[in-house]
Design a protein around this motif. Structure first.
Motif, PDB file in Angstrom:
ATOM      1  N   TRP A 218       0.834  -1.208   0.000  1.00  0.00           N
ATOM      2  CA  TRP A 218       0.000   0.000   0.000  1.00  0.00           C
ATOM      3  C   TRP A 218       0.867   1.256   0.000  1.00  0.00           C
ATOM      4  N   CYS A 219       1.931   1.215   0.778  1.00  0.00           N
ATOM      5  CA  CYS A 219       2.843   2.369   0.834  1.00  0.00           C
ATOM      6  C   CYS A 219       3.446   2.639  -0.540  1.00  0.00           C
ATOM      7  N   ILE A 220       3.827   1.581  -1.219  1.00  0.00           N
ATOM      8  CA  ILE A 220       4.400   1.718  -2.562  1.00  0.00           C
ATOM      9  C   ILE A 220       3.362   2.265  -3.532  1.00  0.00           C
ATOM     10  N   ASP A 221       2.160   1.711  -3.483  1.00  0.00           N
ATOM     11  CA  ASP A 221       1.100   2.123  -4.407  1.00  0.00           C
ATOM     12  C   ASP A 221       0.701   3.580  -4.233  1.00  0.00           C
ATOM     13  N   THR A 222       0.840   4.102  -3.011  1.00  0.00           N
ATOM     14  CA  THR A 222       0.412   5.478  -2.734  1.00  0.00           C
ATOM     15  C   THR A 222       1.594   6.448  -2.650  1.00  0.00           C
ATOM     16  N   ASN A 223       2.776   5.971  -3.036  1.00  0.00           N
ATOM     17  CA  ASN A 223       3.956   6.838  -3.130  1.00  0.00           C
ATOM     18  C   ASN A 223       4.316   7.547  -1.827  1.00  0.00           C
ATOM     19  N   VAL A 224       4.260   6.819  -0.723  1.00  0.00           N
ATOM     20  CA  VAL A 224       4.614   7.455   0.546  1.00  0.00           C
ATOM     21  C   VAL A 224       6.086   7.840   0.541  1.00  0.00           C
ATOM     22  N   LYS A 225       6.400   8.863   1.307  1.00  0.00           N
ATOM     23  CA  LYS A 225       7.779   9.359   1.381  1.00  0.00           C
ATOM     24  C   LYS A 225       8.641   8.505   2.297  1.00  0.00           C
ATOM     25  N   GLY A 226       8.051   7.990   3.373  1.00  0.00           N
ATOM     26  CA  GLY A 226       8.839   7.214   4.327  1.00  0.00           C
ATOM     27  C   GLY A 226       8.009   6.180   5.051  1.00  0.00           C
ATOM     28  N   VAL A 227       8.680   5.148   5.550  1.00  0.00           N
ATOM     29  CA  VAL A 227       8.054   4.110   6.384  1.00  0.00           C
ATOM     30  C   VAL A 227       8.871   4.006   7.661  1.00  0.00           C
ATOM     31  N   LEU A 228       8.235   4.305   8.788  1.00  0.00           N
ATOM     32  CA  LEU A 228       8.907   4.328  10.083  1.00  0.00           C
ATOM     33  C   LEU A 228       8.487   3.105  10.891  1.00  0.00           C
ATOM     34  N   ASN A 229       9.469   2.342  11.398  1.00  0.00           N
ATOM     35  CA  ASN A 229       9.087   1.132  12.144  1.00  0.00           C
ATOM     36  C   ASN A 229       9.554   1.104  13.592  1.00  0.00           C
ATOM     37  N   LEU A 230      10.350   2.088  14.028  1.00  0.00           N
ATOM     38  CA  LEU A 230      10.775   2.194  15.426  1.00  0.00           C
ATOM     39  C   LEU A 230      11.305   0.871  15.972  1.00  0.00           C
ATOM     40  N   ASP A 231      12.178   0.235  15.223  1.00  0.00           N
ATOM     41  CA  ASP A 231      12.847  -1.007  15.641  1.00  0.00           C
ATOM     42  C   ASP A 231      11.907  -2.197  15.809  1.00  0.00           C
ATOM     43  N   MET A 232      10.722  -2.124  15.229  1.00  0.00           N
ATOM     44  CA  MET A 232       9.798  -3.262  15.219  1.00  0.00           C
ATOM     45  C   MET A 232       9.436  -3.724  16.626  1.00  0.00           C
ATOM     46  N   GLY A 233       9.434  -2.816  17.582  1.00  0.00           N
ATOM     47  CA  GLY A 233       9.189  -3.207  18.970  1.00  0.00           C
ATOM     48  C   GLY A 233       7.864  -2.707  19.514  1.00  0.00           C
ATOM     49  N   LEU A 234       7.653  -2.993  20.809  1.00  0.00           N
ATOM     50  CA  LEU A 234       6.429  -2.605  21.502  1.00  0.00           C
ATOM     51  C   LEU A 234       6.778  -2.123  22.899  1.00  0.00           C
ATOM     52  N   SER A 235       6.328  -0.919  23.240  1.00  0.00           N
ATOM     53  CA  SER A 235       6.536  -0.381  24.581  1.00  0.00           C
ATOM     54  C   SER A 235       5.615  -1.089  25.572  1.00  0.00           C
ATOM     55  N   MET A 236       6.195  -1.467  26.726  1.00  0.00           N
ATOM     56  CA  MET A 236       5.412  -2.169  27.757  1.00  0.00           C
ATOM     57  C   MET A 236       5.744  -1.576  29.124  1.00  0.00           C
ATOM     58  N   ARG A 237       5.572  -0.258  29.238  1.00  0.00           N
ATOM     59  CA  ARG A 237       5.900   0.406  30.488  1.00  0.00           C
ATOM     60  C   ARG A 237       4.721   0.357  31.459  1.00  0.00           C
ATOM     61  N   GLN A 238       5.050   0.673  32.710  1.00  0.00           N
ATOM     62  CA  GLN A 238       4.017   0.708  33.738  1.00  0.00           C
ATOM     63  C   GLN A 238       2.905   1.665  33.326  1.00  0.00           C
ATOM     64  N   GLY A 239       1.698   1.200  33.377  1.00  0.00           N
ATOM     65  CA  GLY A 239       0.552   2.005  32.977  1.00  0.00           C
ATOM     66  C   GLY A 239      -0.072   1.488  31.704  1.00  0.00           C
ATOM     67  N   ASN A 240       0.730   1.364  30.638  1.00  0.00           N
ATOM     68  CA  ASN A 240       0.153   0.814  29.415  1.00  0.00           C
ATOM     69  C   ASN A 240       0.233  -0.712  29.396  1.00  0.00           C
ATOM     70  N   ARG A 241       1.182  -1.300  30.146  1.00  0.00           N
ATOM     71  CA  ARG A 241       1.272  -2.760  30.191  1.00  0.00           C
ATOM     72  C   ARG A 241      -0.004  -3.377  30.751  1.00  0.00           C
ATOM     73  N   GLU A 242      -0.508  -2.793  31.833  1.00  0.00           N
ATOM     74  CA  GLU A 242      -1.696  -3.349  32.481  1.00  0.00           C
ATOM     75  C   GLU A 242      -2.916  -3.296  31.552  1.00  0.00           C
TER      76      GLU A 242
END
Length: 286
Positions: A190-214
């Motif tokens: 989809w990104c290719i088809d719509t000519n996006v300028k950039g794709v950001l993946n933030l190291d392919m991770g997931l934040s699991m800090r106190q507050g959002n983990r629960e």
């Protein structure tokens, strides 16, 4: 929803937050983390009643730059449809010759397409859209109260038709949920088809800090029975986690982006977003 009177409008990196809290209900939202010291219920939106007035005062006295929003709260949450704070700010940004970038998951941004086009013709606009899952049914489970993926892809199509640059946040990656090659490749196509300028993946991770983990674990129990136990066993109390095949997925993103000349390095993308065009002509109408 409740109102507060803010003392200032800009963060240290020229970002603005018109609202605090969110009703999108995304199960992974890092903004729920206790480190941000939110003093009210997350779904009770805090509205800065004097935000537009403060922004006008700042824009009048400064040299133009890229005004950015959406880091902590999506600016196009449902109450924006009624309050129109973002639209009022866009009118000021256009009037005083600034640039604009925002991060959103909502197709409500198309309401302001007319202003985005005018700003982009005068200076610069970069719209950042989050895409996490290709499947709309899965999207409903992890991002229940926001525009489904197919609607966001339509936003990318409309932006492309109107020559407005877009960056896609292909994040976060949730182990055992959206960390598949098929999902990543579908979003990249989809990104290719719509000519996006950039794709950001933030190291392919997931934040699991106190507050959002629960909150995340609560929603895993509701929507993915048995998965929370797998997370607890595998990731323990880590505050940032990676899936089993994140390196392979990062390689897929890198290879496709290189092939189609799409930005994928984090620093390159953020530099592009914040870089104000030096050849722009600004006329401040006070």
């Amino acid at each position: 929803m409740h109102y507060v009177k803010a003392k200032g409008i800009f963060t240290s990196d020229y970002g603005i937050n018109l609202y605090r809290g969110c009703t999108h209900g995304c199960i992974y939202c890092d903004s729920r983390s206790e480190i941000y010291q939110l003093k009210h219920k997350f779904e009770d939106i805090e509205v800065k009643e004097n935000a537009v007035e403060l922004l006008k005062k700042e824009l009048i006295r400064r040299k133009p730059f890229m005004v950015v929003t959406g880091a902590m709260t999506d600016p196009y949450i449902p109450i924006e449809k009624r309050l129109q704070h973002v639209r009022k700010c866009l009118e000021l940004i256009y009037r005083y010759g600034y640039g604009f970038s925002c991060l959103t998951k909502s197709d409500l941004i198309l309401r302001d397409l007319d202003l985005l086009k005018k700003i982009n013709e005068k200076t610069k606009v970069v719209v950042q859209i989050t895409l996490t899952v290709a499947n709309d049914e899965l999207c409903k489970k992890i991002e229940p109260n926001v525009s489904q993926t197919s609607k966001r892809v339509e936003v990318l199509e409309r932006l492309n038709e109107n020559n407005i640059p877009a960056v896609v946040w292909l994040s976060p990656i949730l182990p055992y949920i959206n960390d598949t090659e098929q999902n990543i490749n579908s979003i990249l196509d989809w990104c290719i088809d719509t000519n996006v300028k950039g794709v950001l993946n933030l190291d392919m991770g997931l934040s699991m800090r106190q507050g959002n983990r629960e909150y995340f674990y609560k929603k895993l129990d509701e929507n993915f029975p048995g998965l929370k136990e797998k997370y607890v066993e595998e990731f323990k109390d880590q505050e940032f986690i990676y899936g089993r095949n994140y390196r392979k997925l990062k390689g897929i993103i890198k290879n496709k982006c290189q092939k189609y000349k799409i930005l994928y390095k984090q620093d390159d993308i953020f530099n592009y977003i914040h870089e104000f065009p030096c050849n722009s002509v600004q006329l401040k109408l006070i």
